[in-house]
Design a protein around this motif. Structure first.
Motif, short mmCIF file in Angstrom:
data_model
loop_
_atom_site.label_atom_id
_atom_site.label_comp_id
_atom_site.label_asym_id
_atom_site.label_seq_id
_atom_site.Cartn_x
_atom_site.Cartn_y
_atom_site.Cartn_z
N ARG A 1 41.52 96.48 25.29
CA ARG A 1 41.85 97.35 26.43
C ARG A 1 43.29 97.83 26.35
O ARG A 1 43.58 99.01 26.60
CB ARG A 1 41.62 96.60 27.75
CG ARG A 1 41.87 97.47 28.98
CD ARG A 1 41.49 96.74 30.25
NE ARG A 1 42.32 95.57 30.47
CZ ARG A 1 42.10 94.66 31.43
NH1 ARG A 1 41.05 94.79 32.22
NH2 ARG A 1 42.90 93.63 31.56
N PHE A 2 44.19 96.92 25.98
CA PHE A 2 45.59 97.30 25.84
C PHE A 2 45.75 98.36 24.76
O PHE A 2 46.43 99.38 24.97
CB PHE A 2 46.43 96.06 25.50
CG PHE A 2 47.85 96.37 25.11
CD1 PHE A 2 48.82 96.60 26.06
CD2 PHE A 2 48.21 96.46 23.77
CE1 PHE A 2 50.13 96.90 25.71
CE2 PHE A 2 49.51 96.76 23.39
CZ PHE A 2 50.48 96.98 24.36
N LEU A 3 45.13 98.14 23.61
CA LEU A 3 45.27 99.08 22.50
C LEU A 3 44.68 100.44 22.88
O LEU A 3 45.23 101.49 22.53
CB LEU A 3 44.58 98.52 21.26
CG LEU A 3 45.05 99.06 19.91
CD1 LEU A 3 46.55 98.84 19.74
CD2 LEU A 3 44.30 98.38 18.77
N ARG B 1 51.24 96.88 32.06
CA ARG B 1 50.97 96.63 33.48
C ARG B 1 49.52 96.22 33.71
O ARG B 1 49.23 95.42 34.60
CB ARG B 1 51.30 97.87 34.30
CG ARG B 1 52.76 98.29 34.24
CD ARG B 1 52.98 99.61 34.95
NE ARG B 1 54.32 100.13 34.75
CZ ARG B 1 54.72 101.33 35.12
NH1 ARG B 1 53.86 102.14 35.75
NH2 ARG B 1 55.95 101.74 34.89
N ARG B 2 48.60 96.77 32.92
CA ARG B 2 47.18 96.45 33.06
C ARG B 2 46.81 95.19 32.30
O ARG B 2 45.77 94.59 32.59
CB ARG B 2 46.32 97.60 32.55
CG ARG B 2 46.36 98.84 33.42
CD ARG B 2 45.28 99.82 32.97
NE ARG B 2 43.95 99.24 33.07
CZ ARG B 2 42.87 99.71 32.44
NH1 ARG B 2 42.97 100.76 31.65
NH2 ARG B 2 41.70 99.14 32.59
N THR B 3 47.65 94.79 31.34
CA THR B 3 47.34 93.60 30.53
C THR B 3 48.56 92.69 30.53
O THR B 3 49.25 92.53 29.50
CB THR B 3 46.98 94.00 29.08
OG1 THR B 3 46.16 95.17 29.10
CG2 THR B 3 46.23 92.88 28.38
N ARG C 1 45.64 82.30 22.33
CA ARG C 1 45.67 81.34 23.43
C ARG C 1 45.85 82.06 24.77
O ARG C 1 45.38 81.59 25.81
CB ARG C 1 46.84 80.35 23.25
CG ARG C 1 46.75 79.46 22.03
CD ARG C 1 48.02 78.63 21.87
NE ARG C 1 49.21 79.48 21.72
CZ ARG C 1 50.44 79.00 21.60
NH1 ARG C 1 50.64 77.69 21.63
NH2 ARG C 1 51.47 79.83 21.46
N LEU C 2 46.56 83.18 24.71
CA LEU C 2 46.91 83.90 25.93
C LEU C 2 46.03 85.12 26.18
O LEU C 2 45.82 85.52 27.33
CB LEU C 2 48.37 84.38 25.84
CG LEU C 2 49.44 83.30 25.93
CD1 LEU C 2 50.75 83.79 25.31
CD2 LEU C 2 49.67 82.92 27.38
N VAL C 3 45.57 85.73 25.10
CA VAL C 3 44.89 87.03 25.21
C VAL C 3 43.52 86.96 24.54
O VAL C 3 43.41 86.52 23.38
CB VAL C 3 45.74 88.13 24.54
CG1 VAL C 3 45.07 89.48 24.68
CG2 VAL C 3 47.13 88.17 25.14
N ASP C 4 42.51 87.38 25.24
CA ASP C 4 41.17 87.48 24.66
C ASP C 4 41.02 88.80 23.91
O ASP C 4 41.79 89.75 24.13
CB ASP C 4 40.10 87.41 25.77
CG ASP C 4 40.08 86.05 26.46
OD1 ASP C 4 40.47 85.06 25.81
OD2 ASP C 4 39.70 86.00 27.65
N GLY C 5 40.00 88.87 23.07
CA GLY C 5 39.76 90.09 22.31
C GLY C 5 39.55 91.30 23.19
O GLY C 5 40.01 92.41 22.88
#
Length: 447
Positions: free
Chosen positions: A428-430, A287-289, A419-423
């Motif tokens: 943050r997700f992890l 939900r946050r990412t 392409r979709l997700v920055d480091g």
């Protein structure tokens, strides 16, 4: 009246399927929707129902053949049988060319020439005629099968069929002892033991000079799940720019939660494990990412964010790796997730996952910890932006409340489409997933 039934599109967009087993023989009387064969696509084993009531005039292919969608599979003599009435708005085609209307099926017949098909068991040293044959014309007369083939085909499960293949046992010769005439592993092993004639070689003695070239090597046709997996992984690896990040953390609280639920009689049937807890944490963290739950639409030039989570669960099966998905996993409680994951994994390992089960995933989890592995770099499922790997939970010394204590420690491995997700988003997700696994009570606040 002789009517052909063509291999339908099974709803997966796949061009071909392999005939695993016929359940009918030439001359058999069949009823409408009776199972006539099992076919294996690159994703699942599917039972084909009969579109007609009548007599089997001819089987156009043998078990083991790879058949193209739209190719004639079987012919029926439907003389005296009534075909289903067409809808009022439909204009019926001539009886000789009308195709059956099956729910989820209905491939259009191919106008082009018929492709060649492979034959199971063709070795590298075999002739071209043994390895490739032209399919018979639609109106060709197929010779009647031997008497043994005229009997009803044996019933068994995919793992048992694989065991029989590995042992060189023909299932039609095995006497079934299981319920409703099912052939079991014990039946196959007993038959193999009775018919084994090869001399034994003492353990530890290797005599390569006594072996033929075929005994020193084994050639396995690339087909089914293995072919699909290979194509998907190559497409993923060379299309999406992969990046990975890792997090090792203390999951003692999650382990205690799992142990408590298993010890409670009210939840004993749900079999909650660390995988289910991680799955719940993933649904909350997405939900946050949201970009980790998105797909890159190259043709449209758009990023498509999904507002639902179809959570893929990688499952190792006898047929290879498959990734069925739990639909709308974000709407499920922990107990519901655990039940759905267990049911889906069992269905996949039995070779009964449907095309719908094996498609439509938005984010996936792979649990290589069950094999004792601590970490890895999983490859993305094509069309998905992220996949989370769970390592083995290990009891080891860990910093805890200013001291050293034995704690349950786990490593998370996240691969993502850069392409979709920055480091920063991936980290943050992890971290969000890790925070819930450290303190699973957080999921109650965030859910």
């Amino acid at each position: 009246m002789i009517t052909d039934f063509r291999l339908p599109d099974l709803g997966e967009g796949l061009p071909e399927a392999e005939i695993v087993q016929w359940h009918v023989a030439q001359g058999d009387q069949v009823t409408l929707n009776q199972t006539i064969a099992e076919v294996e696509t690159a994703k699942a084993i599917v039972e084909l129902p009969s579109p007609f009531a009548g007599t089997v005039a001819a089987l156009r292919h043998d078990a083991g053949d790879v058949v193209a969608v739209g190719e004639v599979l079987i012919s029926f003599d439907v003389a005296g049988a009534e075909a289903p009435a067409p809808e009022e708005d439909d204009v019926p085609a001539p009886a000789e060319t009308r195709e059956p209307n099956l729910v989820g099926y209905g491939a259009e017949p191919r106008a082009a020439g018929r492709p060649k098909r492979r034959v199971r068991g063709a070795s590298a040293g075999g002739s071209a005629d043994d390895a490739v044959r032209e399919a018979a014309p639609h109106d060709a007369i197929v010779a009647a099968p031997p008497e043994r083939e005229m009997r009803e085909r044996p019933r068994s499960t995919p793992p048992v069929r694989k065991l029989a293949k590995d042992l060189g046992v023909e299932l039609a010769l095995v006497e079934a002892s299981g319920a409703s005439g099912i052939i079991t592993r014990e039946d196959v092993e007993a038959y193999a033991g009775r018919t084994a004639t090869a001399p034994t070689v003492p353990v530890g003695i290797d005599r390569p000079s006594d072996r033929s070239a075929t005994e020193r090597e084994e050639r396995i046709p690339i087909r089914g799940v293995r072919k699909h997996t290979a194509d998907a992984m190559v497409r993923s690896a060379f299309t999406a720019p992969h990046a990975s990040t890792f997090l090792t953390l203390d999951v003692t609280a999650s382990v205690r939660l799992v142990e408590g639920l298993r010890a409670d009689r009210r939840y004993a049937d749900h079999r909650v494990g660390i995988l289910a807890v991680a799955a719940k944490a993933v649904c909350v963290a997405l939900r946050r990412t949201p970009d980790l739950n998105a797909t890159w639409d190259e043709a449209a030039g758009e990023i498509v964010r999904r507002r639902y989570v179809n959570l893929g669960i990688a499952a190792a099966t006898d047929r290879g790796l498959v990734v069925p998905s739990v639909k709308d996993a974000d709407r499920m409680s922990l107990l519901e997730l655990a039940g759905a994951i267990g049911e889906l994994a069992a269905t996949a390992r039995a070779g009964r996952a449907t095309p719908a089960d094996l498609s439509g995933g938005t984010f996936s989890i792979t649990n290589f910890g069950v094999f004792g592995v601590d970490a890895g770099t999983p490859i993305l499922v094509p069309g998905e932006a992220g996949i989370l790997g769970l390592g083995a939970v290990r009891r080891q010394p860990w910093e805890f409340e200013g001291g050293i204590a034995l704690r349950d420690v786990l490593t998370l491995s996240l691969s993502f489409d850069h392409r979709l997700v920055d480091g920063a988003e991936a980290a943050r997700f992890l971290t969000d997933v890790g925070d819930i696994l450290r303190e699973p009570g957080r999921a109650m606040v965030l859910a």
